[in-house]
Design a protein around this motif. Structure first.
Motif, PDB file in Angstrom:
ATOM      1  N   GLU A 213      37.625  34.800  36.507  1.00 59.38           N
ATOM      2  CA  GLU A 213      37.505  36.235  36.748  1.00 59.38           C
ATOM      3  C   GLU A 213      37.558  36.541  38.240  1.00 59.38           C
ATOM      4  O   GLU A 213      38.105  37.567  38.650  1.00 59.38           O
ATOM      5  CB  GLU A 213      36.202  36.768  36.142  1.00 59.38           C
ATOM      6  CG  GLU A 213      36.015  38.279  36.241  1.00 59.38           C
ATOM      7  CD  GLU A 213      37.097  39.065  35.506  1.00 59.38           C
ATOM      8  OE1 GLU A 213      37.365  40.216  35.914  1.00 59.38           O
ATOM      9  OE2 GLU A 213      37.676  38.524  34.530  1.00 59.38           O
ATOM     10  N   ALA A 214      37.001  35.626  39.040  1.00 56.28           N
ATOM     11  CA  ALA A 214      37.059  35.808  40.492  1.00 56.28           C
ATOM     12  C   ALA A 214      38.510  35.828  40.959  1.00 56.28           C
ATOM     13  O   ALA A 214      38.892  36.642  41.812  1.00 56.28           O
ATOM     14  CB  ALA A 214      36.292  34.693  41.195  1.00 56.28           C
ATOM     15  N   GLY A 215      39.318  34.933  40.397  1.00 54.73           N
ATOM     16  CA  GLY A 215      40.736  34.905  40.738  1.00 54.73           C
ATOM     17  C   GLY A 215      41.450  36.179  40.317  1.00 54.73           C
ATOM     18  O   GLY A 215      42.290  36.714  41.053  1.00 54.73           O
ATOM     19  N   LYS A 216      41.097  36.691  39.131  1.00 53.24           N
ATOM     20  CA  LYS A 216      41.707  37.923  38.643  1.00 53.24           C
ATOM     21  C   LYS A 216      41.326  39.109  39.541  1.00 53.24           C
ATOM     22  O   LYS A 216      42.177  39.962  39.860  1.00 53.24           O
ATOM     23  CB  LYS A 216      41.261  38.201  37.203  1.00 53.24           C
ATOM     24  CG  LYS A 216      41.838  37.238  36.171  1.00 53.24           C
ATOM     25  CD  LYS A 216      41.335  37.580  34.767  1.00 53.24           C
ATOM     26  CE  LYS A 216      41.894  36.617  33.731  1.00 53.24           C
ATOM     27  NZ  LYS A 216      41.364  36.930  32.365  1.00 53.24           N
ATOM     28  N   LYS A 217      40.050  39.159  39.918  1.00 57.10           N
ATOM     29  CA  LYS A 217      39.595  40.238  40.790  1.00 57.10           C
ATOM     30  C   LYS A 217      40.283  40.163  42.147  1.00 57.10           C
ATOM     31  O   LYS A 217      40.630  41.184  42.738  1.00 57.10           O
ATOM     32  CB  LYS A 217      38.078  40.187  40.969  1.00 57.10           C
ATOM     33  CG  LYS A 217      37.277  40.817  39.848  1.00 57.10           C
ATOM     34  CD  LYS A 217      37.540  42.313  39.794  1.00 57.10           C
ATOM     35  CE  LYS A 217      36.842  42.920  38.571  1.00 57.10           C
ATOM     36  NZ  LYS A 217      37.429  44.221  38.214  1.00 57.10           N
ATOM     37  N   LEU A 218      40.476  38.950  42.635  1.00 53.49           N
ATOM     38  CA  LEU A 218      41.138  38.773  43.923  1.00 53.49           C
ATOM     39  C   LEU A 218      42.568  39.317  43.857  1.00 53.49           C
ATOM     40  O   LEU A 218      43.029  39.978  44.795  1.00 53.49           O
ATOM     41  CB  LEU A 218      41.142  37.294  44.307  1.00 53.49           C
ATOM     42  CG  LEU A 218      41.677  36.950  45.703  1.00 53.49           C
ATOM     43  CD1 LEU A 218      40.888  37.669  46.781  1.00 53.49           C
ATOM     44  CD2 LEU A 218      41.623  35.440  45.925  1.00 53.49           C
ATOM     45  N   ASP A 219      43.253  39.054  42.732  1.00 52.69           N
ATOM     46  CA  ASP A 219      44.600  39.586  42.549  1.00 52.69           C
ATOM     47  C   ASP A 219      44.573  41.117  42.470  1.00 52.69           C
ATOM     48  O   ASP A 219      45.449  41.792  43.021  1.00 52.69           O
ATOM     49  CB  ASP A 219      45.234  39.019  41.274  1.00 52.69           C
ATOM     50  CG  ASP A 219      45.557  37.536  41.399  1.00 52.69           C
ATOM     51  OD1 ASP A 219      45.669  37.048  42.551  1.00 52.69           O
ATOM     52  OD2 ASP A 219      45.680  36.864  40.358  1.00 52.69           O
ATOM     53  N   GLU A 220      43.558  41.625  41.770  1.00 48.01           N
ATOM     54  CA  GLU A 220      43.431  43.079  41.625  1.00 48.01           C
ATOM     55  C   GLU A 220      43.173  43.743  42.982  1.00 48.01           C
ATOM     56  O   GLU A 220      43.811  44.739  43.334  1.00 48.01           O
ATOM     57  CB  GLU A 220      42.285  43.390  40.662  1.00 48.01           C
ATOM     58  CG  GLU A 220      42.048  44.866  40.411  1.00 48.01           C
ATOM     59  CD  GLU A 220      40.855  45.106  39.500  1.00 48.01           C
ATOM     60  OE1 GLU A 220      40.078  46.031  39.775  1.00 48.01           O
ATOM     61  OE2 GLU A 220      40.700  44.336  38.517  1.00 48.01           O
ATOM     62  N   PHE A 221      42.229  43.165  43.752  1.00 47.81           N
ATOM     63  CA  PHE A 221      41.941  43.705  45.079  1.00 47.81           C
ATOM     64  C   PHE A 221      43.159  43.570  46.000  1.00 47.81           C
ATOM     65  O   PHE A 221      43.347  44.371  46.910  1.00 47.81           O
ATOM     66  CB  PHE A 221      40.752  42.979  45.708  1.00 47.81           C
ATOM     67  CG  PHE A 221      39.441  43.187  44.990  1.00 47.81           C
ATOM     68  CD1 PHE A 221      39.163  44.367  44.329  1.00 47.81           C
ATOM     69  CD2 PHE A 221      38.477  42.178  44.990  1.00 47.81           C
ATOM     70  CE1 PHE A 221      37.954  44.559  43.663  1.00 47.81           C
ATOM     71  CE2 PHE A 221      37.270  42.362  44.343  1.00 47.81           C
ATOM     72  CZ  PHE A 221      36.997  43.551  43.674  1.00 47.81           C
ATOM     73  N   GLY A 222      43.968  42.550  45.738  1.00 47.71           N
ATOM     74  CA  GLY A 222      45.125  42.281  46.578  1.00 47.71           C
ATOM     75  C   GLY A 222      46.206  43.331  46.484  1.00 47.71           C
ATOM     76  O   GLY A 222      47.160  43.316  47.280  1.00 47.71           O
ATOM     77  N   GLN A 223      46.080  44.259  45.541  1.00 45.50           N
ATOM     78  CA  GLN A 223      47.050  45.343  45.438  1.00 45.50           C
ATOM     79  C   GLN A 223      46.894  46.339  46.588  1.00 45.50           C
ATOM     80  O   GLN A 223      47.781  47.160  46.814  1.00 45.50           O
ATOM     81  CB  GLN A 223      46.901  46.052  44.087  1.00 45.50           C
ATOM     82  CG  GLN A 223      47.233  45.160  42.899  1.00 45.50           C
ATOM     83  CD  GLN A 223      46.984  45.849  41.568  1.00 45.50           C
ATOM     84  OE1 GLN A 223      46.852  47.068  41.502  1.00 45.50           O
ATOM     85  NE2 GLN A 223      46.915  45.066  40.502  1.00 45.50           N
ATOM     86  N   ASP A 224      45.744  46.260  47.257  1.00 49.65           N
ATOM     87  CA  ASP A 224      45.518  47.105  48.434  1.00 49.65           C
ATOM     88  C   ASP A 224      45.955  46.334  49.678  1.00 49.65           C
ATOM     89  O   ASP A 224      45.377  45.296  50.010  1.00 49.65           O
ATOM     90  CB  ASP A 224      44.033  47.486  48.534  1.00 49.65           C
ATOM     91  CG  ASP A 224      43.777  48.491  49.637  1.00 49.65           C
ATOM     92  OD1 ASP A 224      43.815  48.084  50.816  1.00 49.65           O
ATOM     93  OD2 ASP A 224      43.525  49.669  49.334  1.00 49.65           O
ATOM     94  N   VAL A 225      46.964  46.837  50.350  1.00 46.00           N
ATOM     95  CA  VAL A 225      47.530  46.138  51.501  1.00 46.00           C
ATOM     96  C   VAL A 225      46.499  45.942  52.600  1.00 46.00           C
ATOM     97  O   VAL A 225      46.441  44.879  53.251  1.00 46.00           O
ATOM     98  CB  VAL A 225      48.751  46.908  52.060  1.00 46.00           C
ATOM     99  CG1 VAL A 225      49.292  46.227  53.309  1.00 46.00           C
ATOM    100  CG2 VAL A 225      49.828  47.026  50.990  1.00 46.00           C
TER     101      VAL A 225
END
Length: 300
Positions: A213-225
């Motif tokens: 889930e941490a990896g998924k959240k990191l990807d999700e947060f990564g949508q913000d440049v």
């Protein structure tokens, strides 16, 4: 002094009752009744009859509502809540009064911050009594900030709530509140706090043992440049990688970076004590023994 204050309070109560009843040809004078009840509360406080004082504030609030003086009505319930908490020591009563004050402040529209503050006061009273109820009260306070588009004023309340959840070991719920804080910070364009909040959410998830889930959240947060270019994003990525690799030493080393230690104290402490299940540790290097010289001396 005490007896004279009580007599004064009782006199104000009689005047308030008379004003609230009206007469054959007159309507109740709620504004006058409210003022007398307010004075009665002050007199009872002077006599240290705090329960009676709180009751007068409640009645004064009802009188103010009759004339649509809602802000004053809310203030009376707030005063009653303070007395119930600090002097009467009736926590349930105090929480009820704070909740009522919150409802009245919120009905004003322009007093949303005060409404949220009242719910936070209620939550603080409840912290050592009922964990679930405390979380509900904090959630109510934060929902007011969010729903009234006043999120930027609720950042510290979010942090206090998250600290409380971490202290109680409620890591899953702490993540939810941390993500909500990130959303609030993004909404008000507070990138500095958003980056820190995103990293904090990753740290809590890893402490909870959910690296997926941490990896998924990191990807999700990564949508913000803005986040992807931040030091917090780089640290979060390294932490997730170290956890996935089972490298405890690397994880501890990253957790000592300033991007982590400068987070809220509870988050930094959580990162420092996180242990990866079945983690491998590097073998300590064995230093070579120094070569001894001069074991034998040549004769001159």
């Amino acid at each position: 002094m005490e007896s004279s204050s009580i007599k004064l309070a009782q006199g104000f109560l009689k005047d308030a009752q008379k004003a609230s009843k009206g007469g054959w040809f007159s309507k109740p004078e709620w504004d006058i009744a409210a003022q007398y009840l307010d004075k009665a509360a002050t007199a009872f406080k002077a006599a240290r009859h705090f329960e009676e004082a709180a009751d007068c504030y409640v009645k004064a609030s009802d009188a103010y509502v009759q004339i649509n003086a809602v802000y004053l009505a809310a203030k009376c319930y707030e005063n009653a809540a303070v007395l119930a908490d600090t002097h009467v020591k009736d926590h349930d009563m105090a929480i009820t009064y704070y909740s009522r004050a919150s409802d009245l402040y919120r009905s004003q529209g322009a007093a949303a911050d005060k409404a949220a503050e009242m719910m936070e006061c209620a939550a603080k009273i409840c912290e050592d009594i009922d964990t679930n109820r405390t979380i509900q009260l904090y959630d109510s306070a934060l929902s007011i900030y969010e729903n009234e588009d006043r999120g930027r004023f609720g950042v510290e309340t979010f942090k206090r709530t998250i600290r409380y959840l971490l202290d109680k070991g409620r890591l899953s719920e702490a993540v939810d509140f941390q993500v909500r804080l990130s959303a609030v910070c993004e909404h008000v364009n507070n990138r500095f706090e958003m980056n820190k909040s995103n990293l904090s959410a990753i740290i809590i998830l890893l402490a909870f043992g959910d690296s997926v889930e941490a990896g998924k959240k990191l990807d999700e947060f990564g949508q913000d440049v803005a986040f992807t270019r931040s030091k917090e994003a780089a640290t979060a990525e390294r932490l997730v990688q170290a956890y996935s690799d089972g490298d405890q030493d690397e994880y501890v080393r990253i957790a000592s970076d300033q991007s982590v230690t400068f987070l809220d104290t509870a988050i930094a402490r959580l990162a420092a004590k996180t242990r990866i299940p079945g983690a491998r540790r590097q073998e300590p290097r064995v230093s070579e023994k120094p070569v001894a010289y001069g074991g034998e001396h040549n004769a001159a």
